[in-house]
Write an enzyme that holds these catalytic residues in place. Structure first.
Site, PDB file in Angstrom:
ATOM      1  N   GLN A 125       0.833  -1.198   0.000  1.00 49.87           N
ATOM      2  CA  GLN A 125       0.000   0.000   0.000  1.00 49.87           C
ATOM      3  C   GLN A 125       0.870   1.251   0.000  1.00 49.87           C
ATOM      4  O   GLN A 125       1.732   1.401   0.862  1.00 49.87           O
ATOM      5  CB  GLN A 125      -0.885  -0.035   1.243  1.00 49.87           C
ATOM      6  CG  GLN A 125      -1.756   1.175   1.460  1.00 49.87           C
ATOM      7  CD  GLN A 125      -2.734   0.944   2.601  1.00 49.87           C
ATOM      8  OE1 GLN A 125      -3.786   0.341   2.441  1.00 49.87           O
ATOM      9  NE2 GLN A 125      -2.383   1.419   3.763  1.00 49.87           N
ATOM     10  N   GLY A 126       0.657   2.139  -0.960  1.00 50.90           N
ATOM     11  CA  GLY A 126       1.457   3.358  -1.051  1.00 50.90           C
ATOM     12  C   GLY A 126       0.627   4.593  -0.767  1.00 50.90           C
ATOM     13  O   GLY A 126       0.153   5.252  -1.694  1.00 50.90           O
ATOM     14  N   SER A 128       1.050   6.746   2.756  1.00 49.21           N
ATOM     15  CA  SER A 128       1.779   7.749   3.542  1.00 49.21           C
ATOM     16  C   SER A 128       2.951   8.308   2.754  1.00 49.21           C
ATOM     17  O   SER A 128       3.567   7.619   1.931  1.00 49.21           O
ATOM     18  CB  SER A 128       2.318   7.121   4.825  1.00 49.21           C
ATOM     19  OG  SER A 128       1.267   6.879   5.725  1.00 49.21           O
ATOM     20  N   GLU A 245      -9.738  -1.827   5.771  1.00 48.01           N
ATOM     21  CA  GLU A 245      -8.563  -1.913   6.621  1.00 48.01           C
ATOM     22  C   GLU A 245      -8.945  -1.759   8.090  1.00 48.01           C
ATOM     23  O   GLU A 245      -8.439  -2.442   8.961  1.00 48.01           O
ATOM     24  CB  GLU A 245      -7.579  -0.805   6.214  1.00 48.01           C
ATOM     25  CG  GLU A 245      -6.234  -0.905   6.888  1.00 48.01           C
ATOM     26  CD  GLU A 245      -5.250   0.123   6.354  1.00 48.01           C
ATOM     27  OE1 GLU A 245      -5.697   1.101   5.727  1.00 48.01           O
ATOM     28  OE2 GLU A 245      -4.037  -0.050   6.583  1.00 48.01           O
ATOM     29  N   ASN A 369      -5.446   6.089  15.965  1.00 47.11           N
ATOM     30  CA  ASN A 369      -6.700   6.005  16.712  1.00 47.11           C
ATOM     31  C   ASN A 369      -7.267   7.390  17.029  1.00 47.11           C
ATOM     32  O   ASN A 369      -8.472   7.539  17.222  1.00 47.11           O
ATOM     33  CB  ASN A 369      -6.488   5.180  17.980  1.00 47.11           C
ATOM     34  CG  ASN A 369      -6.388   3.692  17.670  1.00 47.11           C
ATOM     35  OD1 ASN A 369      -6.325   3.301  16.496  1.00 47.11           O
ATOM     36  ND2 ASN A 369      -6.384   2.865  18.691  1.00 47.11           N
ATOM     37  N   GLU A 370      -6.394   8.392  17.047  1.00 50.98           N
ATOM     38  CA  GLU A 370      -6.897   9.755  17.268  1.00 50.98           C
ATOM     39  C   GLU A 370      -7.746  10.198  16.073  1.00 50.98           C
ATOM     40  O   GLU A 370      -8.809  10.790  16.235  1.00 50.98           O
ATOM     41  CB  GLU A 370      -5.726  10.731  17.479  1.00 50.98           C
ATOM     42  CG  GLU A 370      -5.045  10.602  18.841  1.00 50.98           C
ATOM     43  CD  GLU A 370      -4.344   9.270  19.062  1.00 50.98           C
ATOM     44  OE1 GLU A 370      -3.799   8.703  18.086  1.00 50.98           O
ATOM     45  OE2 GLU A 370      -4.340   8.777  20.203  1.00 50.98           O
TER      46      GLU A 370
END
Lengths: 386, 396
Positions: A125-126, A128, A245, A369-370
């Site tokens: 997965q690209g 970030s 995801e 999680n934020e």
């Protein structure tokens, strides 16, 4: 409401268990995030594919066995219950594939899915980038139109690409319209990592394994058939992938239920010594193990409720963010409990320690999680955005 | 597998929710909280009209013949408005309990004919209010407001008595709030002023207070196997009540989170609505997460308890089946109660924090819901009791 399994589902469980018992590889395998380990895992996953167990819920024409979502959950339970490891093909079969089923053309499905199921193509997965983590819409890698060649030229850099050092293909977001609003003007590309202009640099995780890669794009050509969804509409396509995801497919309940079963065994084996050390300590861990059992069970029930909705034709929505917070925190708690039960020996290198280290990544990957809490507050509770 | 509710179940929930939002408003709750009346007779009557009390009575006895899943759906609505009165006791411990005994052939034909019929019909329709006592020393929920009480002690057959009234009109009625509490100096008032507690004066009862209504029976007439079954029915009743209280806690948690969300969308500080602040968002997201993951265990346990009861009534379980499946029911009920209690407690704390000082005031409604959740969180078994029971059964 009917919370019982049908005869067919019970039979399916029986078949899966029997096959896994007879065909399970030698355990433990080396970590999948090393060159040597990756190949061992990939070979095992090819064995799964050849017997029709790699992607059970896919149509048979793409390499599956047309099983229901319930049967897929059952298979996952049996798979993890047999002590088998997380799949190195997961980012393809669990993240990209649902998105291809939803947005892909027939030609793309026929071309991509069977090779993915059979482990010929391994996907990473690209998303970030050095300056776009939680703020995914802040990506700056770009694609420039090459009308004459019928495609696009990619330039830029992706980072924290899990198993990028070993995979053959990458799916990723690139900016195709730099003038557009930040959530628009992005396109979802499917890229062969052997294309000219790509450089992959391995990056070690803190456990010492090569879990990550940085991927550099320098004038990489991708033709139009490798765009998933519409040009400039990549954000919507990407959100479908994040739903998979965070929600259902990446972390099925079976994984945590099996971990809790092992935790119960570990506690039972150690309870005499724990009690000898301190009765208070022993009763604290007893309860802590029960807390983990309840968490895994709560997650299973929440998943059953989600699958019921999907089977009834509803789309999973922002609820997947609730799941993501829950499973990632649960995973840490299960492993912390295990290491606590191991006491002074807890720091030694072991499967539990390896799992603990991995679990610490859970609240970070797939959107921190934020960010998930923001999504829950804004999209489920209706609180205003800033 | 299918974890979705049926259209009928959702209609039942929605109808009840609609009726309650009209009939049992926060203003009515406050009147009771301020001591103006013990329960709202009109709202009780309306609950009876929509069939609340007949959910667990079989159709042969004039009931709706539904199960605990439906009762839990209703309980969420009752929790959401903090409905006042012995609904759980009446629905599950009295009507549900007597119905189950009848279904198992243990209550004779008296529920259909004879002197018991009228009383039973009054209970099913809600014309009469009933509550329950499980141990001679327990306080009784809304005893004073009830017409009948089911005394349901371990090892004894259930006895239905005319509330806390006496058969001798010449004997002065004792002041029930102070009627010989089992432990000296136990205060008779809950911090939830709408939750009324009474004690049964056992001495008075034993001197002739009990009126056997022919609905119930002396247990000594039965053989050992039947006695065991009667005790199992008593246990089922306790677990049903526990789970329905968990359902109420879910409704209370939902209500308190909604109140905080509404407030956070409205209240402005530093020129922005406070709900746009990440600190407030994350508090509420955490609380909502706890609620979401507490809801499914309630219905899972309810479904399995319903199946257990069905199979018990149809005699399709062996003794070993009964023992094994019963343990699973106990584990699942306790799990649900632990999670529901925690979710409600967290929702209360979070909601208070998001409201700020206004939430701490008597005039704001929040404390009424919060105090109910405090009371219910440790009734029908404390969180610790249930946590220990889960632990024992998981680590068998």
């Amino acid at each position: 409401m009917d919370l019982t399994y049908s005869d067919q589902e019970i039979q399916f469980r029986h078949e899966a268990r029997q096959w896994l018992t007879q065909n399970a590889p030698k355990l433990p395998m080396p970590p999948g995030d090393t060159r040597e380990g990756f190949d061992v895992h990939r070979a095992w996953e090819k064995v799964l594919y050849e017997a029709g167990w790699a992607v059970v819920s896919w149509p048979a024409r793409y390499g599956g066995r047309d099983a229901s979502l319930w049967e897929w959950l059952i298979f996952e339970e049996e798979y993890y219950s047999a002590g088998l490891p997380q799949r190195v093909a997961q980012n393809g079969i669990f993240l990209l594939a649902p998105t291809v089923f939803e947005f892909g053309t027939q030609e793309q499905k026929d071309r991509i899915l069977p090779r993915m199921a059979s482990t010929q193509d391994m996907w990473c997965q690209g998303w970030s980038e050095p300056n776009a983590g939680s703020d995914l819409a802040g990506i700056s890698s770009r694609a420039t139109r090459d009308e004459a060649a019928g495609g696009w030229i990619l330039d830029g850099q992706k980072t924290w690409t899990t198993r990028g050092a070993f995979c053959t293909h990458l799916f990723g977001l690139f900016r195709t319209d730099p003038q557009a609003d930040r959530h628009r003007g992005m396109t979802y590309f499917l890229v062969d990592l052997s294309s000219p202009g790509i450089t992959v640099r391995p990056v070690n995780k803190f456990d010492g394994d090569v879990g990550f890669a940085e991927v550099f794009f320098d004038g990489v050509f991708v033709d139009d058939s490798n765009i998933l969804g519409e040009v400039d509409r990549g954000w919507e396509v990407a959100m479908a992938t994040t739903g998979s995801e965070r929600g259902l497919s990446l972390r099925s309940p079976g994984r945590f239920m099996a971990a809790v079963d092992r935790l119960i065994d570990l506690y039972k084996a150690r309870q005499g010594e724990l009690a000898q050390d301190s009765l208070a300590q022993n009763s604290r861990y007893r309860r802590q193990v029960a807390e983990c059992w309840m968490k895994a069970q709560a997650y299973k029930l929440a998943t059953d409720a989600t699958v019921s909705k999907i089977v009834a034709g509803q789309k999973p929505g922002p609820e997947s963010s609730l799941n993501k917070i829950f499973w990632s925190e649960m995973d840490i708690e299960i492993h912390e409990t295990a290491l606590g039960i191991l006491g002074g020996m807890g720091h030694l290198e072991s499967e539990w320690m390896k799992g603990f280290e991995f679990s610490l990544a859970g609240p970070i990957y797939a959107g921190t999680n934020e960010i998930q809490r923001n999504i829950v507050a804004e999209r489920l509770l209706g609180l205003p955005r800033r | 597998m299918n974890f979705s509710f049926t259209r009928d179940q959702l209609d039942l929930r929605d109808t009840l929710g609609e009726v309650l939002s009209k009939e049992f408003t926060p203003e009515r709750l406050r009147e009771i909280f301020e001591g103006l009346h013990p329960i709202d007779q009109k709202a009780w009557g309306v609950l009876g009209e929509v069939g609340m009390f007949s959910l667990l009575a079989p159709q042969d006895l004039g009931g709706l013949g539904m199960g605990l899943v439906e009762v839990c759906l209703a309980a969420e609505e009752l929790g959401r408005c903090a409905f006042v009165g012995p609904v759980v006791e009446h629905t599950c411990a009295v009507v549900g309990h007597l119905s189950l005994l009848w279904s198992l052939g243990l209550a004779g034909g008296d529920l259909l004919e004879g002197p018991g019929q009228e009383d039973f019909n009054n209970l099913v329709s809600g014309t009469k209010v009933a509550t329950v006592q499980l141990r001679p020393t327990d306080p009784v929920a809304w005893g004073e407001a009830s017409d009948l009480v089911l005394l349901c002690y371990e090892g004894q057959g259930p006895r239905l008595a005319r509330g806390l009234m006496w058969d001798d009109p010449n004997r002065p009625r004792p002041s029930l709030g102070q009627a010989t509490p089992p432990v000296a100096q136990v205060p008779a008032r809950s911090v939830d002023h709408s939750y009324q507690l009474s004690w049964v004066d056992q001495g008075q009862f034993n001197r002739g207070g009990i009126i056997n209504l022919d609905l119930t029976f002396p247990i000594d007439q039965f053989d050992k196997k039947t006695k065991t079954l009667i005790e199992l029915v008593r246990q089922i009743t306790i677990e049903r009540c526990t789970l329905v209280v968990a359902g109420q806690l879910i409704g209370l948690a939902d209500k308190m989170i909604s109140m905080a969300v509404d407030y956070a969308k409205d209240r402005t500080q530093f020129q922005v609505t406070i709900g746009s602040n990440q600190a407030v968002k994350h508090h509420l997201a955490n609380s909502y997460l706890a609620l979401d993951h507490a809801r499914h265990p309630v219905y899972y346990a309810a479904f399995n308890l319903d199946r257990f009861v069905e199979d018990l009534v149809s005699h399709s379980m062996s003794d070993d089946d009964i023992a094994g499946r019963w343990d699973e029911c106990l584990r699942d009920v306790s799990f649900a109660k632990v999670y529901a209690s925690r979710a409600a407690r967290l929702a209360g704390k979070t909601s208070l924090q998001c409201h700020g000082a206004i939430g701490y005031s008597w005039e704001h409604d929040l404390h009424m819901y919060m105090k109910r959740s405090w009371a219910l969180a440790n009734l029908w078994g404390t969180v610790d009791f249930h946590l220990d029971r889960v632990t024992g059964l998981v680590l068998r």
